[in-house]
Design a protein around this motif. Structure first.
Motif, mmCIF file in Angstrom:
data_model
loop_
_atom_site.group_PDB
_atom_site.id
_atom_site.type_symbol
_atom_site.label_atom_id
_atom_site.label_comp_id
_atom_site.label_asym_id
_atom_site.label_seq_id
_atom_site.Cartn_x
_atom_site.Cartn_y
_atom_site.Cartn_z
ATOM 1 N N ASN A 6 0.838 -1.201 0.000
ATOM 2 C CA ASN A 6 0.000 0.000 0.000
ATOM 3 C C ASN A 6 0.878 1.260 0.000
ATOM 4 N N ASP A 7 0.232 2.414 -0.107
ATOM 5 C CA ASP A 7 0.988 3.669 -0.256
ATOM 6 C C ASP A 7 1.947 3.894 0.911
ATOM 7 N N GLU A 8 1.470 3.584 2.116
ATOM 8 C CA GLU A 8 2.308 3.802 3.295
ATOM 9 C C GLU A 8 3.547 2.896 3.263
ATOM 10 N N GLN A 9 3.327 1.648 2.844
ATOM 11 C CA GLN A 9 4.447 0.707 2.776
ATOM 12 C C GLN A 9 5.435 1.111 1.673
ATOM 13 N N LEU A 10 4.885 1.586 0.532
ATOM 14 C CA LEU A 10 5.767 2.023 -0.563
ATOM 15 C C LEU A 10 6.595 3.230 -0.143
ATOM 16 N N GLU A 11 5.929 4.154 0.585
ATOM 17 C CA GLU A 11 6.631 5.351 1.046
ATOM 18 C C GLU A 11 7.739 4.970 2.040
ATOM 19 N N PHE A 12 7.410 4.022 2.918
ATOM 20 C CA PHE A 12 8.397 3.570 3.904
ATOM 21 C C PHE A 12 9.585 2.914 3.190
ATOM 22 N N ARG A 13 9.279 2.085 2.175
ATOM 23 C CA ARG A 13 10.367 1.411 1.445
ATOM 24 C C ARG A 13 11.280 2.439 0.776
ATOM 25 N N ALA A 14 10.661 3.461 0.167
ATOM 26 C CA ALA A 14 11.478 4.488 -0.503
ATOM 27 C C ALA A 14 12.339 5.235 0.513
ATOM 28 N N LYS A 15 11.783 5.453 1.697
ATOM 29 C CA LYS A 15 12.518 6.178 2.739
ATOM 30 C C LYS A 15 13.737 5.354 3.203
ATOM 31 N N VAL A 16 13.519 4.066 3.448
ATOM 32 C CA VAL A 16 14.636 3.243 3.937
ATOM 33 C C VAL A 16 15.678 3.063 2.828
ATOM 34 N N ARG A 17 15.200 2.899 1.583
ATOM 35 C CA ARG A 17 16.151 2.782 0.466
ATOM 36 C C ARG A 17 17.012 4.047 0.369
ATOM 37 N N GLY A 18 16.372 5.198 0.555
ATOM 38 C CA GLY A 18 17.103 6.462 0.500
ATOM 39 C C GLY A 18 18.168 6.514 1.594
ATOM 40 N N PHE A 19 17.805 6.087 2.802
ATOM 41 C CA PHE A 19 18.771 6.074 3.908
ATOM 42 C C PHE A 19 19.928 5.114 3.590
ATOM 43 N N ALA A 20 19.575 3.950 3.045
ATOM 44 C CA ALA A 20 20.607 2.955 2.732
ATOM 45 C C ALA A 20 21.569 3.489 1.667
ATOM 46 N N ALA A 21 20.998 4.172 0.670
ATOM 47 C CA ALA A 21 21.830 4.679 -0.428
ATOM 48 C C ALA A 21 22.691 5.864 0.020
ATOM 49 N N ASP A 22 22.094 6.775 0.799
ATOM 50 C CA ASP A 22 22.779 8.043 1.112
ATOM 51 C C ASP A 22 23.667 7.964 2.354
ATOM 52 N N VAL A 23 23.281 7.125 3.305
ATOM 53 C CA VAL A 23 24.013 7.119 4.583
ATOM 54 C C VAL A 23 24.834 5.830 4.767
ATOM 55 N N ILE A 24 24.242 4.686 4.414
ATOM 56 C CA ILE A 24 24.950 3.419 4.671
ATOM 57 C C ILE A 24 26.025 3.141 3.616
ATOM 58 N N ARG A 25 25.630 3.189 2.356
ATOM 59 C CA ARG A 25 26.572 2.763 1.300
ATOM 60 C C ARG A 25 27.888 3.544 1.279
ATOM 61 N N PRO A 26 27.849 4.871 1.477
ATOM 62 C CA PRO A 26 29.112 5.607 1.402
ATOM 63 C C PRO A 26 30.160 5.141 2.431
ATOM 64 N N VAL A 27 29.727 4.542 3.554
ATOM 65 C CA VAL A 27 30.720 4.139 4.570
ATOM 66 C C VAL A 27 30.822 2.617 4.703
ATOM 67 N N ALA A 28 30.135 1.888 3.812
ATOM 68 C CA ALA A 28 30.094 0.431 3.945
ATOM 69 C C ALA A 28 31.484 -0.201 3.786
ATOM 70 N N ALA A 29 32.217 0.227 2.764
ATOM 71 C CA ALA A 29 33.537 -0.383 2.505
ATOM 72 C C ALA A 29 34.491 -0.085 3.665
ATOM 73 N N LYS A 30 34.406 1.124 4.212
ATOM 74 C CA LYS A 30 35.297 1.514 5.325
ATOM 75 C C LYS A 30 35.062 0.610 6.539
ATOM 76 N N HIS A 31 33.805 0.477 6.958
ATOM 77 C CA HIS A 31 33.534 -0.334 8.153
ATOM 78 C C HIS A 31 33.804 -1.817 7.894
ATOM 79 N N ASP A 32 33.624 -2.235 6.643
ATOM 80 C CA ASP A 32 33.932 -3.627 6.283
ATOM 81 C C ASP A 32 35.433 -3.867 6.428
ATOM 82 N N ALA A 33 36.225 -2.935 5.904
ATOM 83 C CA ALA A 33 37.680 -3.102 5.955
ATOM 84 C C ALA A 33 38.195 -3.009 7.397
#
Ligand SMILES: Cc1cc2nc3c(=O)[nH]c(=O)nc-3n(C[C@H](O)[C@H](O)[C@H](O)COP(=O)(O)OP(=O)(O)OC[C@H]3O[C@@H](n4cnc5c(N)ncnc54)[C@H](O)[C@@H]3O)c2cc1C
Length: 440
Positions: A6-33
């Motif tokens: 539903n719309d609320e679930q789609l909005e939530f998915r887009a929000k978490v995807r945005g967080f994952a793309a903008d905040v998590i991915r840029p530092v993923a390799a650093k914390h992995d290493a």
């Protein structure tokens, strides 16, 4: 039946995807290493409403049960290790919720997350060197001494072990009673006798801290026994008298509810690998293999990568497997939230299948990309490493199959009984009819 979010679930998915793309991915390799705990990302997750008590409440507010699996998949799409660092304290909170009194839950669950700017962590410590799948064989002991409990033993592979503010430790009070002689205890950070042992250096999910914890005559107050003394004594009495507790089936039912979240987490890795490979092939980044052209002039090797039939075969199969696993995850989550018993092992099925898909998909996509996929510059290398854990923890693949097969057998036996009862019921009026016909 409605398969659409539903719309609320789609909005939530887009929000978490945005967080994952903008905040998590840029530092993923650093914390992995560095194998470092990403405190700054956990804090940002809190600010985005993706960590802490409020987040847990929101997860429980969706009547379809989709919020939890959407968040798990999208955060893991960003980085599995960081996603686990964000969500790992939830294990301790679940342990507290399962065994604690309302007062204990109110006191300790907030301590697993912290409030405001402060980040706190929780750990749930069950596994021991000789007891992981076989939880009834725990050797860590809890002995009462006056107004204290004394804990002694070693726990291994504990997420947030040693760095957590709250350790929920499962220990045996009476080893002769197997799992029925066990209880859960809260051990706070800084308690004398509690220390971190070896920190594991793992193949994947390296931003998630995994370590031994060592308990050496570790003294904790009586009130840190979850559920309280009366409840424990009643449980021990029942076990000693041979009375059934139903606890094993309760624990199985609880795991069935949590496994779709683990399945969704594995799918986040598979989805990330799939999307990246699509983009890589779409950009024509795959070099044409001259050997293939030479061997077969009619082959599609000279075409753009996405038009090559070999690649299309793989992409179609990967997409299909991910969708199939996701449907299992969504169904199990929906059943769990709507109180439909997962008696066929649907929760375990979703975790088993998703773990297998993550491992298979990342390996297969690496084969499409070729040698570049084995280098640290290619993100497939990390996703391939991260995926394996999903066949190893939260119940290994072998244990999932055992659980599914036992639940299936029990469900089949139940169906046979039901069918026999229906047949008997159907036969009754017939018998009555023939008797009255004969009588008339
Ligand atoms: C990264 C990571 C994080 C973890 N976090 C936590 C945590 O926070 N808290 C915690 O308590 N634990 C945690 N664990 C431990 C994890 O849950 C256990 O490792 C797992 O349950 C397996 O138990 P084990 O290590 O004893 O392996 P074993 O049970 O010894 O398994 C070894 C092998 O034997 C197979 N096997 C075992 N029994 C059977 C059987 N009856 N039939 C067929 N095959 C069988 C298994 O599938 C496996 O392949 C974590 C593990 C990892 C890797």
């Amino acid at each position: 039946m409605d398969f659409a979010l539903n719309d609320e679930q789609l909005e939530f998915r887009a929000k978490v995807r945005g967080f994952a793309a903008d905040v998590i991915r840029p530092v993923a390799a650093k914390h992995d290493a560095e194998e470092s705990t990403p405190y700054e990302v956990i804090k940002a997750a809190r600010e985005h409403g993706l960590h802490g008590i409020e987040y847990m409440r929101r997860m429980g507010s969706d009547p379809d049960g989709m919020f939890g699996i959407i968040a798990a998949e999208e955060l893991h799409w960003g980085c599995a290790g960081i996603a686990l660092a964000i969500s790992g304290s939830g294990l301790a909170a679940a342990g507290l919720a399962a065994s604690g009194t309302p007062e204990q839950i109110a006191r300790w669950v907030p301590e697993c997350f912290g409030a405001g700017d402060e980040i706190k962590l929780g750990a749930y410590a069950v596994t021991e060197p000789q007891a992981g799948s076989d939880v009834k064989s725990l050797r860590t002991t809890a002995r009462r001494d006056g107004d204290e409990w004394v804990l002694h033993g070693t726990k291994v592979f504990i997420t947030n072990g040693g760095i957590a503010d709250v350790h929920v430790v499962v220990a045996t009070v009476d080893p002769a009673l197997g799992h029925r002689g066990q209880a859960s205890f809260v051990v706070e950070k800084g308690t004398p006798g509690l220390r971190q042992g070896k920190k594991e250096s793992k193949i994947g999910i390296r931003a998630s801290h995994t370590a031994e914890i060592v308990l050496e005559d570790c003294r904790i107050p009586l009130e840190n026994l979850l559920g309280g003394m009366d409840k424990l004594e009643r449980k021990l009495d029942r076990a000693r008298s041979g009375e059934s507790s139903g606890r094993a089936s309760n624990a199985l039912a609880t795991f069935e509810l949590t496994r779709p979240i683990v399945g969704a987490s594995a799918l986040g890795i598979a989805q990330a690998a799939y999307e990246w490979t699509l983009g890589y092939l779409a950009n024509g980044a795959l070099a044409v293999d001259p050997l293939e052209v030479a061997l077969d002039e009619s082959s599609s090797a000279g075409r753009p990568p996405l038009e090559r039939q070999g690649n299309q075969q793989v992409l179609a199969q990967v997409a299909t497997e991910i969708e199939a696993a996701r449907l299992l995850v969504q169904r199990a989550a929906w059943m769990g939230r709507n109180g439909i018993p997962l008696t066929g092992g649907q929760g375990s099925m979703s975790k088993l299948k998703s773990g297998q898909v993550a491992v298979w998909a990342t390996r297969t996509l690496m084969d499409v990309v070729g040698p570049h996929a084995s280098t640290a510059e290619c993100p497939l290398e990390k996703w391939f490493r991260d995926a394996k854990i999903y066949e190893l923890f939260e119940g290994t693949a072998e244990i999932q199959r055992l659980v599914i097969s036992r639940m299936q057998v029990a469900e089949y036996a139940e169906r046979l009984l039901e069918a026999a009862a229906i047949a008997a019921e159907a036969a009754e009026p017939q018998l009555g009819g023939s008797v009255s016909a004969t009588a008339s």
